[in-house]
Design a protein around this motif. Structure first.
Motif, PDB file in Angstrom:
ATOM      1  N   VAL A 146      44.579 -21.351 -37.964  1.00  0.00           N
ATOM      2  CA  VAL A 146      43.441 -21.126 -37.071  1.00  0.00           C
ATOM      3  C   VAL A 146      43.890 -20.357 -35.835  1.00  0.00           C
ATOM      4  O   VAL A 146      44.968 -20.595 -35.290  1.00  0.00           O
ATOM      5  CB  VAL A 146      42.745 -22.445 -36.669  1.00  0.00           C
ATOM      6  N   PHE A 147      43.046 -19.414 -35.430  1.00  0.00           N
ATOM      7  CA  PHE A 147      43.256 -18.617 -34.225  1.00  0.00           C
ATOM      8  C   PHE A 147      42.120 -18.948 -33.275  1.00  0.00           C
ATOM      9  O   PHE A 147      40.954 -18.917 -33.677  1.00  0.00           O
ATOM     10  CB  PHE A 147      43.187 -17.112 -34.544  1.00  0.00           C
ATOM     11  N   GLY A 148      42.439 -19.250 -32.027  1.00  0.00           N
ATOM     12  CA  GLY A 148      41.401 -19.534 -31.047  1.00  0.00           C
ATOM     13  C   GLY A 148      41.538 -18.630 -29.840  1.00  0.00           C
ATOM     14  O   GLY A 148      42.622 -18.539 -29.250  1.00  0.00           O
ATOM     15  N   HIS A 149      40.454 -17.962 -29.482  1.00  0.00           N
ATOM     16  CA  HIS A 149      40.449 -17.088 -28.314  1.00  0.00           C
ATOM     17  C   HIS A 149      39.622 -17.728 -27.211  1.00  0.00           C
ATOM     18  O   HIS A 149      38.544 -18.273 -27.454  1.00  0.00           O
ATOM     19  CB  HIS A 149      39.854 -15.717 -28.672  1.00  0.00           C
ATOM     20  N   SER A 150      40.120 -17.661 -25.978  1.00  0.00           N
ATOM     21  CA  SER A 150      39.408 -18.151 -24.804  1.00  0.00           C
ATOM     22  C   SER A 150      39.050 -19.628 -25.004  1.00  0.00           C
ATOM     23  O   SER A 150      39.935 -20.441 -25.201  1.00  0.00           O
ATOM     24  CB  SER A 150      38.174 -17.278 -24.541  1.00  0.00           C
ATOM     25  N   GLN A 151      37.763 -19.993 -24.976  1.00  0.00           N
ATOM     26  CA  GLN A 151      37.388 -21.392 -25.189  1.00  0.00           C
ATOM     27  C   GLN A 151      37.662 -21.839 -26.623  1.00  0.00           C
ATOM     28  O   GLN A 151      37.737 -23.027 -26.905  1.00  0.00           O
ATOM     29  CB  GLN A 151      35.921 -21.647 -24.849  1.00  0.00           C
ATOM     30  N   GLY A 152      37.861 -20.904 -27.517  1.00  0.00           N
ATOM     31  CA  GLY A 152      38.241 -21.263 -28.875  1.00  0.00           C
ATOM     32  C   GLY A 152      39.628 -21.877 -28.944  1.00  0.00           C
ATOM     33  O   GLY A 152      39.931 -22.643 -29.850  1.00  0.00           O
ATOM     34  N   ALA A 153      40.481 -21.569 -27.971  1.00  0.00           N
ATOM     35  CA  ALA A 153      41.851 -22.094 -27.965  1.00  0.00           C
ATOM     36  C   ALA A 153      41.888 -23.620 -27.836  1.00  0.00           C
ATOM     37  O   ALA A 153      42.532 -24.292 -28.653  1.00  0.00           O
ATOM     38  CB  ALA A 153      42.669 -21.428 -26.868  1.00  0.00           C
ATOM     39  N   PRO A 154      41.209 -24.231 -26.853  1.00  0.00           N
ATOM     40  CA  PRO A 154      41.236 -25.697 -26.815  1.00  0.00           C
ATOM     41  C   PRO A 154      40.506 -26.330 -28.003  1.00  0.00           C
ATOM     42  O   PRO A 154      40.867 -27.421 -28.440  1.00  0.00           O
ATOM     43  CB  PRO A 154      40.574 -26.053 -25.483  1.00  0.00           C
ATOM     44  N   SER A 155      39.515 -25.650 -28.544  1.00  0.00           N
ATOM     45  CA  SER A 155      38.842 -26.169 -29.749  1.00  0.00           C
ATOM     46  C   SER A 155      39.822 -26.223 -30.915  1.00  0.00           C
ATOM     47  O   SER A 155      39.847 -27.193 -31.671  1.00  0.00           O
ATOM     48  CB  SER A 155      37.632 -25.304 -30.108  1.00  0.00           C
ATOM     49  N   VAL A 156      40.638 -25.185 -31.056  1.00  0.00           N
ATOM     50  CA  VAL A 156      41.641 -25.132 -32.117  1.00  0.00           C
ATOM     51  C   VAL A 156      42.688 -26.224 -31.900  1.00  0.00           C
ATOM     52  O   VAL A 156      43.117 -26.887 -32.840  1.00  0.00           O
ATOM     53  CB  VAL A 156      42.279 -23.724 -32.158  1.00  0.00           C
ATOM     54  N   ARG A 157      43.092 -26.417 -30.662  1.00  0.00           N
ATOM     55  CA  ARG A 157      44.072 -27.454 -30.349  1.00  0.00           C
ATOM     56  C   ARG A 157      43.516 -28.841 -30.670  1.00  0.00           C
ATOM     57  O   ARG A 157      44.188 -29.676 -31.284  1.00  0.00           O
ATOM     58  CB  ARG A 157      44.481 -27.355 -28.878  1.00  0.00           C
ATOM     59  N   GLN A 158      42.253 -29.100 -30.281  1.00  0.00           N
ATOM     60  CA  GLN A 158      41.636 -30.386 -30.585  1.00  0.00           C
ATOM     61  C   GLN A 158      41.441 -30.567 -32.092  1.00  0.00           C
ATOM     62  O   GLN A 158      41.621 -31.665 -32.619  1.00  0.00           O
ATOM     63  CB  GLN A 158      40.292 -30.519 -29.864  1.00  0.00           C
ATOM     64  N   LEU A 159      41.067 -29.508 -32.785  1.00  0.00           N
ATOM     65  CA  LEU A 159      40.926 -29.560 -34.242  1.00  0.00           C
ATOM     66  C   LEU A 159      42.239 -29.979 -34.885  1.00  0.00           C
ATOM     67  O   LEU A 159      42.266 -30.862 -35.748  1.00  0.00           O
ATOM     68  CB  LEU A 159      40.491 -28.194 -34.776  1.00  0.00           C
ATOM     69  N   SER A 160      43.315 -29.349 -34.478  1.00  0.00           N
ATOM     70  CA  SER A 160      44.629 -29.643 -35.032  1.00  0.00           C
ATOM     71  C   SER A 160      44.993 -31.112 -34.820  1.00  0.00           C
ATOM     72  O   SER A 160      45.450 -31.795 -35.740  1.00  0.00           O
ATOM     73  CB  SER A 160      45.668 -28.732 -34.384  1.00  0.00           C
ATOM     74  N   TYR A 161      44.779 -31.608 -33.621  1.00  0.00           N
ATOM     75  CA  TYR A 161      45.065 -33.007 -33.301  1.00  0.00           C
ATOM     76  C   TYR A 161      44.194 -33.943 -34.137  1.00  0.00           C
ATOM     77  O   TYR A 161      44.675 -34.896 -34.731  1.00  0.00           O
ATOM     78  CB  TYR A 161      44.846 -33.254 -31.809  1.00  0.00           C
ATOM     79  N   TRP A 162      42.905 -33.660 -34.179  1.00  0.00           N
ATOM     80  CA  TRP A 162      41.957 -34.531 -34.880  1.00  0.00           C
ATOM     81  C   TRP A 162      42.284 -34.601 -36.363  1.00  0.00           C
ATOM     82  O   TRP A 162      42.316 -35.673 -36.955  1.00  0.00           O
ATOM     83  CB  TRP A 162      40.534 -34.021 -34.678  1.00  0.00           C
TER      84      TRP A 162
END
Length: 120
Positions: A71-87
């Motif tokens: 997964v690649f997350g740009h701007s606000q997508g970055a914390p979403s990607v980080r939370q997705l990975s953790y979850w």
């Protein structure tokens, strides 16, 4: 591969994904990569967008049969990607049989990870 847009990338906009991602997803697809670009709620908080991303990731897995995604997350997508990975790592039932995590790699591009300065 899943490319996650940032804040204010409107789902009805015709410039997602091509212009937003500078045609990178299309170029990768042309050489055989499986590329997906969700259209998340553009103005919602990260936790809401992450829930949408969890569902989207599950759908990609079901549709393609892959056990892991990048997964690649740009701007606000970055914390979403980080939370997705953790979850995905913490919840039962979302790890492939080989014991690896669902998220093979999480890449942050110009993320809003540390906030910013406010000038008053």
């Amino acid at each position: 591969m899943i490319f996650v847009h940032g804040f204010n990338a409107q789902p009805e906009a015709t410039w997602i994904p091509a212009q937003y991602w500078n045609n990178i997803p299309e170029a990768l697809a042309e050489i055989g990569a499986k590329v997906y670009v969700p259209k998340l709620a553009p103005w919602m908080p990260t936790n809401i967008r992450t829930q949408q991303l969890i569902e989207y990731t599950r759908c990609v897995q079901e549709k393609t049969g892959v056990s892991q995604v990048v997964v690649f997350g740009h701007s606000q997508g970055a914390p979403s990607v980080r939370q997705l990975s953790y979850w995905m790592k913490k919840h039962d039932g979302y790890n492939p049989p080989n014991g690896n995590t669902v998220i093979q790699s999480a890449i942050s591009i110009a993320g809003i990870n540390h906030g910013g300065n406010i000038i008053v």
